[in-house]
Design an enzyme around this catalytic site. Sequence first.
Site, PDB file in Angstrom:
ATOM      1  N   HIS A  13      34.505  50.464  35.830  1.00  0.00           N
ATOM      2  CA  HIS A  13      34.612  49.342  36.768  1.00  0.00           C
ATOM      3  C   HIS A  13      35.898  49.500  37.563  1.00  0.00           C
ATOM      4  O   HIS A  13      36.965  49.020  37.164  1.00  0.00           O
ATOM      5  CB  HIS A  13      34.590  48.014  35.995  1.00  0.00           C
ATOM      6  CG  HIS A  13      34.530  46.798  36.882  1.00  0.00           C
ATOM      7  ND1 HIS A  13      33.997  45.590  36.442  1.00  0.00           N
ATOM      8  CD2 HIS A  13      34.921  46.589  38.159  1.00  0.00           C
ATOM      9  CE1 HIS A  13      34.069  44.699  37.421  1.00  0.00           C
ATOM     10  NE2 HIS A  13      34.646  45.277  38.472  1.00  0.00           N
ATOM     11  N   HIS A  15      36.923  49.737  41.921  1.00  0.00           N
ATOM     12  CA  HIS A  15      36.476  49.767  43.316  1.00  0.00           C
ATOM     13  C   HIS A  15      37.363  50.762  44.059  1.00  0.00           C
ATOM     14  O   HIS A  15      38.591  50.569  44.112  1.00  0.00           O
ATOM     15  CB  HIS A  15      36.605  48.381  43.942  1.00  0.00           C
ATOM     16  CG  HIS A  15      35.763  47.350  43.250  1.00  0.00           C
ATOM     17  ND1 HIS A  15      34.523  46.990  43.699  1.00  0.00           N
ATOM     18  CD2 HIS A  15      35.977  46.637  42.107  1.00  0.00           C
ATOM     19  CE1 HIS A  15      34.006  46.078  42.871  1.00  0.00           C
ATOM     20  NE2 HIS A  15      34.866  45.851  41.901  1.00  0.00           N
ATOM     21  N   HIS A 193      28.013  42.716  39.228  1.00  0.00           N
ATOM     22  CA  HIS A 193      29.106  41.794  38.913  1.00  0.00           C
ATOM     23  C   HIS A 193      28.490  40.427  38.599  1.00  0.00           C
ATOM     24  O   HIS A 193      27.734  39.880  39.421  1.00  0.00           O
ATOM     25  CB  HIS A 193      30.042  41.627  40.107  1.00  0.00           C
ATOM     26  CG  HIS A 193      31.037  42.731  40.298  1.00  0.00           C
ATOM     27  ND1 HIS A 193      30.682  44.034  40.530  1.00  0.00           N
ATOM     28  CD2 HIS A 193      32.396  42.707  40.287  1.00  0.00           C
ATOM     29  CE1 HIS A 193      31.782  44.767  40.662  1.00  0.00           C
ATOM     30  NE2 HIS A 193      32.837  43.987  40.516  1.00  0.00           N
ATOM     31  N   GLU A 196      32.184  36.593  36.482  1.00  0.00           N
ATOM     32  CA  GLU A 196      33.628  36.686  36.757  1.00  0.00           C
ATOM     33  C   GLU A 196      34.090  35.259  37.070  1.00  0.00           C
ATOM     34  O   GLU A 196      34.864  34.667  36.316  1.00  0.00           O
ATOM     35  CB  GLU A 196      33.891  37.644  37.924  1.00  0.00           C
ATOM     36  CG  GLU A 196      35.372  37.822  38.259  1.00  0.00           C
ATOM     37  CD  GLU A 196      35.594  38.762  39.456  1.00  0.00           C
ATOM     38  OE1 GLU A 196      34.636  39.011  40.211  1.00  0.00           O
ATOM     39  OE2 GLU A 196      36.745  39.225  39.629  1.00  0.00           O
ATOM     40  N   ASP A 274      39.405  47.555  37.730  1.00  0.00           N
ATOM     41  CA  ASP A 274      38.898  46.798  38.889  1.00  0.00           C
ATOM     42  C   ASP A 274      39.566  47.253  40.192  1.00  0.00           C
ATOM     43  O   ASP A 274      38.977  48.047  40.924  1.00  0.00           O
ATOM     44  CB  ASP A 274      39.053  45.285  38.664  1.00  0.00           C
ATOM     45  CG  ASP A 274      37.981  44.453  39.357  1.00  0.00           C
ATOM     46  OD1 ASP A 274      37.053  45.043  39.948  1.00  0.00           O
ATOM     47  OD2 ASP A 274      38.061  43.209  39.296  1.00  0.00           O
ATOM     48  N   ASP A 275      40.744  46.740  40.506  1.00  0.00           N
ATOM     49  CA  ASP A 275      41.468  47.077  41.750  1.00  0.00           C
ATOM     50  C   ASP A 275      42.938  47.264  41.369  1.00  0.00           C
ATOM     51  O   ASP A 275      43.760  46.353  41.558  1.00  0.00           O
ATOM     52  CB  ASP A 275      41.321  45.933  42.767  1.00  0.00           C
ATOM     53  CG  ASP A 275      39.862  45.606  43.058  1.00  0.00           C
ATOM     54  OD1 ASP A 275      39.211  46.387  43.761  1.00  0.00           O
ATOM     55  OD2 ASP A 275      39.370  44.585  42.554  1.00  0.00           O
TER      56      ASP A 275
HETATM   57  N1  HPA Z   1      34.812  41.049  42.030  1.00  0.00           N
HETATM   58  C1  HPA Z   1      33.896  41.141  43.004  1.00  0.00           C
HETATM   59  N2  HPA Z   1      34.004  41.983  44.008  1.00  0.00           N
HETATM   60  C2  HPA Z   1      35.073  42.763  44.069  1.00  0.00           C
HETATM   61  C3  HPA Z   1      36.047  42.706  43.094  1.00  0.00           C
HETATM   62  C4  HPA Z   1      35.907  41.812  42.026  1.00  0.00           C
HETATM   63  O1  HPA Z   1      36.753  41.702  41.111  1.00  0.00           O
HETATM   64  N3  HPA Z   1      36.976  43.614  43.444  1.00  0.00           N
HETATM   65  C5  HPA Z   1      36.563  44.196  44.587  1.00  0.00           C
HETATM   66  N4  HPA Z   1      35.407  43.676  44.967  1.00  0.00           N
HETATM   67 ZN    ZN Z   2      34.915  44.477  40.346  1.00  0.00          ZN
END
Ligand code: HPA
Ligand code: ZN
Length: 334
Positions: A13, A15, A193, A196, A274-275
């Site tokens: 996971h 991006h 996703h 969250e 994630d990022d």
């Molecule tokens: N959630 C949904 N979309 C996303 C995320 C996330 O954490 N990070 C980048 N796009």
């Molecule tokens: Zn994500």
Amino acid sequence: MPFIDALPKAELHVHLEGTLEPDEMFRLAARNGITLPWASPDALRAHYSFTGLEHFLPLYFEGCAVLRSREDFYDLTAAYLRRAASESVRRAEMFFGPQTFLDRHIPIVDQLGGILDAIADARSDTGTVGALIVTAQRHRTEAAALELLDTLRPFRDSILGVGLGSAERGNPPSKFARFFAAARAEGYRLTCHAGEEGPPSYIREALDLCGVERIDHGYTAVRDPGLVARLADDGIPLTMCPLSNLRLRVTADLSTYPVTDFMRAGVLVTVNSDDPPYFGGYVNDNYTALQQHLGLGSGELAALARNSFLGSFADRSEVDRALAAVTAHEATVA
Ligand code: HPA
Ligand code: ZN
């Protein structure tokens, strides 16, 4: 080398656009003659404080403006995969959302061509296996997601799977049931996703109405014990992202992060970034944060690493080799 650093793992996971480091963003902006709304990388970093996913996403999309040429997509992917290899990531299944760039008339062949070239070069340079999961943006229509599938068709054999990203609230998986059915018919692996910021019912929809094989995040299942039991029974992996959940205020405190509860319940939980620059850490920082806040020992950390391969879309022989490598690493501390 500390246990986590050398622990073989998969990242499931992350991006690609969210791996853009501030310094690199400014370098690409200069290369492309783009003026960013911040004076410097430090001025940009000063904005890395978020109230939630919908506060984060506009900044994330603003950063995407510097990615224009095939070389930009190559450099982005190569930098992440170099970093991943240095953190003992043996396999990375990476999200990428082409709609952002199609809006700016950047040809899909430049986007995916650059990414796929970097994946091939990283594999020969470091052995890390990279794979691509294309995400549709859920704030857009399902028709737009179906159109994206058409755009991807020439690259079908080079793309592992599809998923859904962007603003979750008000955009339930059910909105994309036909998209996932069409993707399944084309042989893509399916992930989504869910949970969250959205309720547990979104996780159920992703499974029941979209037939996905894996859930990205899945955090809010913590509010629904019946759902946790079902995830365990059906062997549905969760790709959890602790530092992301902390920074986007999905969770208030990592000392109560439910990863051990989920593991005890038999859920195949994985730990991911994630990022990473936006949320304060790459994958090993996420493992380390859980080690520190939950007191995880080497056995639990190795179990998470095993889960990362078991929850991946790798073929059985790659998974078996990786599991043996985790066991060999675990033996170094025994
Ligand atoms: N959630 C949904 N979309 C996303 C995320 C996330 O954490 N990070 C980048 N796009
Ligand atoms: Zn994500």
